[in-house]
Enzyme design. Structure first.
Site, PDB file in Angstrom:
ATOM      1  N   VAL A  15       0.838  -1.210   0.000  1.00 47.08           N
ATOM      2  CA  VAL A  15       0.000   0.000   0.000  1.00 47.08           C
ATOM      3  C   VAL A  15       0.874   1.262   0.000  1.00 47.08           C
ATOM      4  CG1 VAL A  15      -1.881   1.232   1.140  1.00 47.08           C
ATOM      5  CG2 VAL A  15      -1.827  -1.272   1.214  1.00 47.08           C
ATOM      6  N   GLU A 130     -10.735   5.356   5.148  1.00 47.94           N
ATOM      7  CA  GLU A 130     -11.541   4.837   4.019  1.00 47.94           C
ATOM      8  C   GLU A 130     -10.983   3.520   3.465  1.00 47.94           C
ATOM      9  OE1 GLU A 130     -14.546   6.179   2.196  1.00 47.94           O
ATOM     10  OE2 GLU A 130     -14.243   4.050   1.837  1.00 47.94           O
ATOM     11  N   GLY A 135     -10.945  -1.834   0.076  1.00 47.76           N
ATOM     12  CA  GLY A 135      -9.851  -1.254  -0.717  1.00 47.76           C
ATOM     13  C   GLY A 135     -10.200  -0.005  -1.494  1.00 47.76           C
ATOM     14  N   ILE A 137     -12.963   0.782  -3.120  1.00 45.70           N
ATOM     15  CA  ILE A 137     -14.371   1.219  -3.204  1.00 45.70           C
ATOM     16  C   ILE A 137     -14.610   2.266  -2.101  1.00 45.70           C
ATOM     17  CG2 ILE A 137     -16.793   0.503  -3.184  1.00 45.70           C
ATOM     18  CD1 ILE A 137     -15.895  -2.380  -3.630  1.00 45.70           C
ATOM     19  N   GLU A 191      -3.092 -10.702   3.708  1.00 46.18           N
ATOM     20  CA  GLU A 191      -2.389 -10.099   4.846  1.00 46.18           C
ATOM     21  C   GLU A 191      -1.071 -10.857   5.049  1.00 46.18           C
ATOM     22  OE1 GLU A 191      -3.710  -7.307   6.500  1.00 46.18           O
ATOM     23  OE2 GLU A 191      -5.055  -7.490   4.812  1.00 46.18           O
ATOM     24  N   ASP A 202     -10.626 -11.120   8.801  1.00 48.03           N
ATOM     25  CA  ASP A 202     -10.470  -9.833   8.116  1.00 48.03           C
ATOM     26  C   ASP A 202     -11.854  -9.296   7.706  1.00 48.03           C
ATOM     27  OD1 ASP A 202      -8.524  -7.969   6.381  1.00 48.03           O
ATOM     28  OD2 ASP A 202     -10.185  -8.579   5.090  1.00 48.03           O
ATOM     29  N   LYS A 206     -13.944  -5.914   9.048  1.00 48.75           N
ATOM     30  CA  LYS A 206     -14.524  -4.902   8.150  1.00 48.75           C
ATOM     31  C   LYS A 206     -16.022  -4.733   8.440  1.00 48.75           C
ATOM     32  CE  LYS A 206     -11.060  -5.659   4.580  1.00 48.75           C
ATOM     33  NZ  LYS A 206     -10.639  -6.573   3.519  1.00 48.75           N
ATOM     34  N   GLY A 303      -4.994  -4.674  -3.066  1.00 46.79           N
ATOM     35  CA  GLY A 303      -3.952  -4.371  -4.045  1.00 46.79           C
ATOM     36  C   GLY A 303      -3.427  -2.955  -3.865  1.00 46.79           C
TER      37      GLY A 303
END
Ligand code: NAP
Ligand code: HSE
Length: 429
Positions: A15, A130, A135, A137, A191, A202, A206, A303
């Site tokens: 990232v 965010e 990711g 979106i 991860e 995960d 979220k 990604g």
């Protein structure tokens, strides 16, 4: 001369490298929008010797977090290193030093988000996250801003890129679980420890964040029934196809009478439902509102560049706030008493695969078990499993969680029956 906004980044991995690339490649647009120049002053890494590519040129790397957290020139800290304890410590230090924070860390925000939001508020700092869900979106801002006027009833969908990628490869290419996982790791979706991806943790984290924003309720991870994809066999994927479904890992938060039920697990999705067509690392989130009806948000869920897009958009928001003198407003201010929906009020159809001794009378025993819980069959298939046993696959009619628990217990007690899997079945066919 106007001073540049100085940014410190914690992490230069998948990232972090995407963030540096976007800041460089979209520099002039960002400057136009914010009216400010963003300058990355330092980046924290573990290993300064590692090759970092063209976007690291001219950027100071450090292995000492204090070089960023204690640097008075730095206005915004971007945390893209991961972990919970260390990241929490660094973000807390940054906020206490009056620095605004942007993070992609869903583990941290799910577990300690409220505490960090309060800290940011105390120090009049911005805290945006965010990229922590889905990711690329922009789903959090959509819920918090664009759907602020509505009463949200349901949020559900595919929120983990790694498992969706793996299930796509298993479904479309007959890849084994291990082959599919290795590819997801090589592409940087998983991860560091992929356990959290494949075990649904995960996705559950979220869902904690989505539930907080959509319903104002704070659901603990332990209150989310969470199942991953380890139990899914190629045989289940094939059987689901034969029945007209695709298997997807779905997170769902559903409101009922001011209470909410959140769960994560494999679900048989009708093949003509839009979620069935979501492939690879893409995510898709449905948000259903009382007024707006059904909305769907689709895009890459993991990604480097998709995730970095969300991170940099948060950075732009902070830069604009700095310019306008409006920092310190919380990302989401909606709060509601947290109530959990009772088992008797949670209903679904289920797919059950049962390994059953192939002998006269067994089928009658099976139907008795379902009959005693007042549950009927929608579809049923029996096929040989081994010499002495048969695999029976059932799609049930709707039942509540209490009925489901009773059937599972009765199947466990019954002689010659072994429940292999039990997955939810999404309706809509
Ligand atoms: P990553 O590729 O493993 O990168 C982590 C970076 O942080 C590396 O540059 C590493 O340094 C540095 N780092 C880690 N621990 C450190 C420490 N204790 N001290 C100093 N530096 C440290 O991870 P990632 O995939 O970019 O993920 C970063 C965060 O974004 C995580 O919270 C993840 O959950 C979240 N996220 C990731 C994605 C995705 O698609 N990958 C999507 C959404 C959110 P070295 O390079 O020297 O090892
Ligand atoms: N490991 C995560 C996923 C990264 O696969 O969805 C994005 O949060």
């Amino acid at each position: 001369m106007k001073r540049k906004i100085q940014v410190g980044i914690l992490g230069f991995g998948t990232v972090g490298s995407g963030v540096l690339r976007i800041l460089k490649q979209h520099e002039s647009k960002i400057k136009q929008i914010t009216g400010e120049e963003l300058n990355v002053k330092k980046v924290l890494v573990r290993n300064v010797e590692k090759k970092r590519g063209e976007f690291s040129e001219g950027i100071e790397l450090t292995t000492n977090a204090a070089d960023i957290l204690m640097d008075e020139d730095i206005d915004i800290v971007v945390e893209v290193m991961g972990s919970i304890v260390q990241a929490k410590d660094y973000i807390s230090q940054a906020l206490k030093a009056g620095k605004h924070v942007v993070t992609a860390n869903k583990d941290l925000i799910a577990l300690h988000g409220n505490e960090l939001v309060a800290l940011a508020n105390d120090y009049q700092c911005d805290l945006y996250y965010e990229a922590s869900v889905a990711g690329g979106i922009p789903i959090l801002r959509t819920i918090v801003d664009s759907l602020a006027s509505d009463h949200i009833q349901k949020v559900f969908g595919i929120v983990n890129g790694t498992t969706n990628f793996m299930l796509s490869k298993m479904t479309n290419n007959n890849d084994t679980y291990e082959e599919a996982l290795q590819k997801a790791q090589e592409l940087g979706f998983a991860e560091n420890d992929p356990t959290n991806d494949v075990d649904g943790i995960d996705a559950a984290r979220k869902m904690v964040i989505l539930t907080r924003l959509a319903f104002g309720m704070n659901v603990e991870l332990e209150q989310i029934e969470t199942r991953g994809i380890r139990d899914i066999q190629l045989a289940d994927i094939e059987m689901a196809k034969r029945l007209g479904y695709r298997i997807k890992l779905i997170g769902a938060a559903i409101e009922k009478d001011n209470s909410v039920r959140v769960d994560v697990g494999p679900v048989l999705v009708p093949e003509d439902h839009p979620l069935a067509g979501v492939q690879n690392e893409n995510n898709a989130v449905f948000v259903v509102g009382a007024a707006v009806g059904e909305t769907m948000f689709y895009g890459p869920g993991a990604g480097a560049l998709p995730t970095a897009t969300s991170v940099v958009s948060d950075l732009i928001t902070v830069a604009k706030n700095i310019g306008l003198g409006t920092t310190g407003t919380v990302f989401n201010s909606y709060q509601h008493e947290t109530n959990l929906t009772e088992d008797k009020d949670v209903e679904s159809k289920y797919y059950m695969a049962i390994d059953m001794q192939d002998q006269t009378g067994q089928f009658l025993e099976l139907t008795k078990i379902f009959n005693e819980s007042d549950v009927g069959f929608d579809q049923i298939i029996q096929q040989p499993f081994s010499k002495a046993s048969a695999k029976v696959v059932i799609v049930t009619h709707r039942m509540n969680k209490a009925q489901q628990n009773r059937i599972i217990n009765d199947l466990k007690k019954a002689e010659g029956m072994n429940l292999l899997v039990c997955f939810k079945v999404m309706e809509g066919k």
